[in-house]
Design an enzyme around this catalytic site. Structure first.
Site, PDB file in Angstrom:
ATOM      1  N   CYS A   1      53.748  -2.198  26.176  1.00  0.00           N
ATOM      2  CA  CYS A   1      54.553  -1.832  25.014  1.00  0.00           C
ATOM      3  C   CYS A   1      55.901  -1.300  25.503  1.00  0.00           C
ATOM      4  CB  CYS A   1      53.819  -0.773  24.187  1.00  0.00           C
ATOM      5  SG  CYS A   1      53.861   0.883  24.916  1.00  0.00           S
TER       6      CYS A   1
ATOM      7  N   GLU B   1      48.706   2.288  30.906  1.00  0.00           N
ATOM      8  CA  GLU B   1      49.672   2.181  32.003  1.00  0.00           C
ATOM      9  C   GLU B   1      50.212   3.553  32.404  1.00  0.00           C
ATOM     10  OE1 GLU B   1      50.149  -1.657  29.515  1.00  0.00           O
ATOM     11  OE2 GLU B   1      49.716   0.461  29.149  1.00  0.00           O
TER      12      GLU B   1
ATOM     13  N   CYS C   1      55.547   1.917  27.686  1.00  0.00           N
ATOM     14  CA  CYS C   1      54.959   1.635  28.999  1.00  0.00           C
ATOM     15  C   CYS C   1      55.905   0.820  29.859  1.00  0.00           C
ATOM     16  CB  CYS C   1      53.628   0.923  28.833  1.00  0.00           C
ATOM     17  SG  CYS C   1      52.369   1.993  28.087  1.00  0.00           S
TER      18      CYS C   1
ATOM     19  N   HIS D   1      48.838   6.033  27.026  1.00  0.00           N
ATOM     20  CA  HIS D   1      48.510   4.616  27.122  1.00  0.00           C
ATOM     21  C   HIS D   1      47.967   4.334  28.526  1.00  0.00           C
ATOM     22  CE1 HIS D   1      51.282   3.061  23.660  1.00  0.00           C
ATOM     23  NE2 HIS D   1      50.653   4.184  23.331  1.00  0.00           N
TER      24      HIS D   1
END
Length: 158
Positions: free
Chosen positions: A85, A57, A88, A55
């Protein structure tokens, strides 16, 4: 928010758009800033790398930690195009930046087909009763590793 902070967020948003247009993954981007300079950045790379943890991040945290030669983001600000999320969010808390700014909300993400609400719900479920059952195995054999850690004199706590 200051104009400088808005510009960092715009860069995260641009990373989100460019990464998605390139076919790397979903529309997510992130920049990490220390002392007014970008020290890490990333866009969602899940499809490109075939890594479900890639992801924006997480990619940006890895980049910033490499740049700073540290496993923590002391005194850093994280700018992400969307509210993090659960995965993250966990990575962010482990990295310990000073502040996080986000643009879109998790509701905006859910409306676009990225609904993480089920993960938040699963966290509260007993491990064995989760949708993916989680079963403790060989705990007694594993505990000595923690004992060694407790006794380690030169450990670096993180």
């Amino acid at each position: 928010m200051t104009e400088i902070q808005k510009n960092f967020m715009r860069q995260a948003i641009e990373l989100a758009k460019n990464g998605m247009k390139s076919g790397n993954g979903g529309p997510f981007g992130c920049v990490i800033v220390k002392d007014g300079k970008i020290v890490g950045q990333g866009s969602n790379m899940v499809l490109k790398t075939k890594d479900p943890t890639a992801h924006a991040e997480v990619v940006a945290i890895r980049d910033a930690c490499k740049t700073l030669d540290n496993f923590q983001l002391d005194e850093c600000e994280l700018y992400t195009s969307c509210e993090p999320c659960p995965m993250c969010l966990g990575a962010i808390f482990w990295a310990r930046p000073a502040k996080v700014f986000f643009a879109c909300t998790k509701k905006d993400a859910a409306d676009a087909g990225f609904d993480d609400d089920f993960i938040y719900q699963e966290i509260e479920v007993t491990p064995g009763d989760r949708k993916i059952p989680m079963i403790s195995l060989l705990r007694e054999e594993s505990l000595p590793a923690f004992e060694l850690w407790k006794e380690k004199r030169d450990k670096k706590v993180y």
